[in-house]
Design an enzyme around this catalytic site. Structure first.
Site: not given
Ligand code: GLY
Length: 357
Positions: A121, A143, A185, A226, A236, A240, A244, A247, A251, A263
């Site tokens: 957990r 993430k 990025e 960031k 997000e 956040r 994108n 993106h 994608h 990417h």
């Molecule tokens: N790479 C985009 C984010 O971490 O939200």
């Protein structure tokens, strides 16, 4: 010789942690990690270069280290690999007080992070990114995810690291191409929040073998963008999404080409695509700037008809929403979320991109 002071950037999300940037960070990391048992997850390209010294430093700080090495590449972000790691941990007697340390790029970080998020957990997690992309983006913000056949990153968790150790020395082993994949990025962060970053394109040290101090400052500017964004919107729900930029089409390009376009290359195209959409909506014309990036980043060329991309743009597969949110730029450092981009606008932007390339 006196040790340089590291650059420290603070993330203030649901947990607070530091991003520590410096050269020669092994010893610092070994002392900063409080847990006594470390599960070091790395891949078979990064581990042979940096694993031994890191393990020595950890052991010198009285840590017990279990090293799990996965094959390099996106294929390792699988449910099978994830389960293998968890089972190995149980068999090695890893307990709740242990920590996972990711040594590698985005794939290693995403997979190791999800292992840390879910093992018993959730156990402590640290990141030691080895690629420019992971340093400025993937290692920050918590993430974590694996892929399933139905889509990329569909299974995962928000799980913040306890610290991110960015050892700037690691950049030296990247090829120019790998470096540029992360630079896409980096420039994205420049466009959305710090235009000073955009000047790095002209900096002679912005390359794998560049001056370490200069590189550390450049990485720090991006990591700070960031960090600031995830500090205000960890999950997000709003800002956040600015990350994108470029993106949606990226994608779609990746999905339509079965992920043969890297990417970073797809994002490089995406930045120009979104600056065209912005310009057509009457916002600042930033096309010349993004064309400059494209020329520098040299993404692989591709010849994709819009019809192949459209299915991936019409709806968001993750949420089943009919309308995708696009990030446009009113100006430099002024991103906005737009949710009424029409198929015609998308097609026109793609035609423009094809003509430019
Ligand atoms: N790479 C985009 C984010 O971490 O939200």
């Amino acid at each position: 010789m006196a040790r340089r002071e590291p650059i420290v950037i603070k993330v203030e999300a649901s947990s607070r942690y530091n991003i520590t940037i410096d050269s020669n960070l092994n010893q610092y990391a070994a002392q900063a990690i409080s847990e006594k048992t470390i599960v070091l997850i790395s891949d078979n390209q990064v581990f042979p270069i940096y694993g031994k010294n890191l393990i020595e430093a950890l052991e010198a700080s009285a840590k017990r280290v279990f090293s799990y090495i996965i094959p390099a590449g996106e294929k390792s972000k699988s449910a099978e690999q994830y389960l293998n790691l968890l089972r190995q941990m149980v068999n090695d007697g890893i307990d709740r007080d242990s920590a996972v340390l990711a040594l590698g790029g985005g794939v290693v970080g995403d997979l190791a992070g999800f292992v840390a998020a879910s093992y018993m957990r959730g156990i402590s997690f640290y990141q030691m990114p080895s690629s420019l992309l992971a340093m400025v983006d993937a290692s920050i913000g918590g993430k974590t995810a694996i892929n399933i056949p139905e889509g990329k990153n569909l299974v995962g968790a928000f799980w913040q690291p306890k610290e991110v150790f960015i050892d700037i020395d690691f950049l030296a082993s990247l090829s120019q191409k790998e470096f540029k994949l992360g630079a896409a990025e980096h420039f994205k962060h420049g466009l959305i929040a710090n235009k000073d970053i955009l000047n790095d394109i002209k900096d002679p040290d912005f390359k794998p073998s560049g001056n370490k101090k200069r590189l550390a400052k450049m990485v720090a500017k991006s990591a700070a963008v960031k960090a600031a964004i995830v500090s205000i919107d960890e999950k997000e729900q709003g800002k956040r999404a600015f990350l994108n930029l470029g993106h949606n089409i990226a994608h779609a390009i990746e999905a339509a080409t079965n992920h043969t376009v890297p990417h970073g290359d797809a994002v490089a195209y995406g930045l120009l695509f979104d600056s065209f959409l912005s310009y057509k909506r009457g916002y600042k014309d930033l096309r010349a700037k993004t064309i400059e990036f494209l020329e520098y980043l040299e993404p692989i060329s591709m010849d994709i008809e819009f019809d192949r991309l459209e299915p991936y743009l019409a709806s968001d597969k993750k949420t089943k929403a009919k309308i995708q949110h696009f990030i446009l730029l009113e100006d430099l450092e002024k991103p906005i979320i737009v949710n009424d981009i029409s198929p015609t606008e998308l097609k026109t932007a793609w035609q423009y991109l094809k003509e430019i390339r």
